[in-house]
Design a protein around this motif. Sequence first.
Motif, mmCIF file in Angstrom:
data_model
loop_
_atom_site.group_PDB
_atom_site.id
_atom_site.type_symbol
_atom_site.label_atom_id
_atom_site.label_comp_id
_atom_site.label_asym_id
_atom_site.label_seq_id
_atom_site.Cartn_x
_atom_site.Cartn_y
_atom_site.Cartn_z
ATOM 1 N N TYR A 105 0.855 -1.184 0.000
ATOM 2 C CA TYR A 105 0.000 0.000 0.000
ATOM 3 C C TYR A 105 0.890 1.232 0.000
ATOM 4 N N VAL A 106 0.525 2.209 -0.856
ATOM 5 C CA VAL A 106 1.293 3.449 -0.978
ATOM 6 C C VAL A 106 0.326 4.630 -0.878
ATOM 7 N N ARG A 107 0.713 5.633 -0.128
ATOM 8 C CA ARG A 107 -0.083 6.853 0.011
ATOM 9 C C ARG A 107 0.798 8.053 -0.284
ATOM 10 N N SER A 108 0.339 8.930 -1.172
ATOM 11 C CA SER A 108 1.079 10.156 -1.482
ATOM 12 C C SER A 108 0.483 11.319 -0.697
ATOM 13 N N PHE A 109 1.348 12.244 -0.236
ATOM 14 C CA PHE A 109 0.891 13.377 0.557
ATOM 15 C C PHE A 109 1.888 14.525 0.422
#
Length: 335
Positions: A105-109
């Motif tokens: 799982y990858v989350r960009s912010f």
Amino acid sequence: MNRHGVGVQLTVTDAPVVVDASSDAPEARVARRLSLCLAYGMIAALSVVSNAKAQEAEPRSYSNTPIGLNFLLAGYAYSQGKLAFDPNTAIADTTFRSDTGVVAYVRSFELAGQSAKLDVIVPTSSFAAHGLVNGEPREREMLGLGDPRFRFSVNLFGAPALSAKEFASYRQDLIVGVSMQVSAPVGQYDNTKLLNLGGNRWSFRPEFGISKAWGPWTVELAPSVTFFSNNTDFFGGNTFSQAPIYAVQGHVIYTFQSGVWMALDGLYFAGGRTALNGVKSDNEQAITRAGLTVALPINRQNSLKLSASTGITTRTGSELTAVAIAWQYRWGDGY
């Protein structure tokens, strides 16, 4: 897999060789020296395989990404090769095969006006090794959870935090970024076994990345160093330690107008000398690998990535070839 060898036992599936470490008889001392020799041979060979897998090249790690997006990845990797041992040991003709499934799982912010990402990677592997010990066939097979990895990366320059709408007009020039990857010791581990999927130790890999684009071409360079904590329960209470591994990976990427991109990958890593109960072994590594990665967008939410890599040069003589496929699903508003 990780570099888990022998203390005073060479474990095989059903036929271990056991040495009474408390005995001072000449036969016991000879057996302990032989076991220690085998341990160093095993550690040297297995370090090559495990570190090559851990240090696989990753193109576009520092490319810009719209903030507020989520990515779910599911992948499969197959690798096989030969493990080379010191000719003075009793181990010969050792081969291995590994099937690994990965969920990530990858989350960009946004961080300080630049784009950043958080990755969580969980591997599950099936591994089998076969070889000869004193001329007798031995094998070890495993199936279970590997050590999960957590990676935080942030671009320091050239990758501003943008919404999906703003990103449509973005054109990359020079990007500079940093990352930190941590591996946690929660994978399958049995201190009575020769090989394990988990390492029973922490690892920390800081990395520095540079990415420069010229039209459809992009060149990337990323040096890193991996530090390891000690495994203090290495085969029933022995202490296994490893020096840092220094690596550099490079990529030459071409992006087509359709969104398909291809990368030629190169990886070099060195170091990683190990020690058993404070006694250092002569197994420092120096390995060069090359590979090819192809990414195929399917639609706005889905894409596929194919990769293959092989060893070019190695100080230890062990060989590793790997192929992989990964599916990626993207969702989120991109704000």
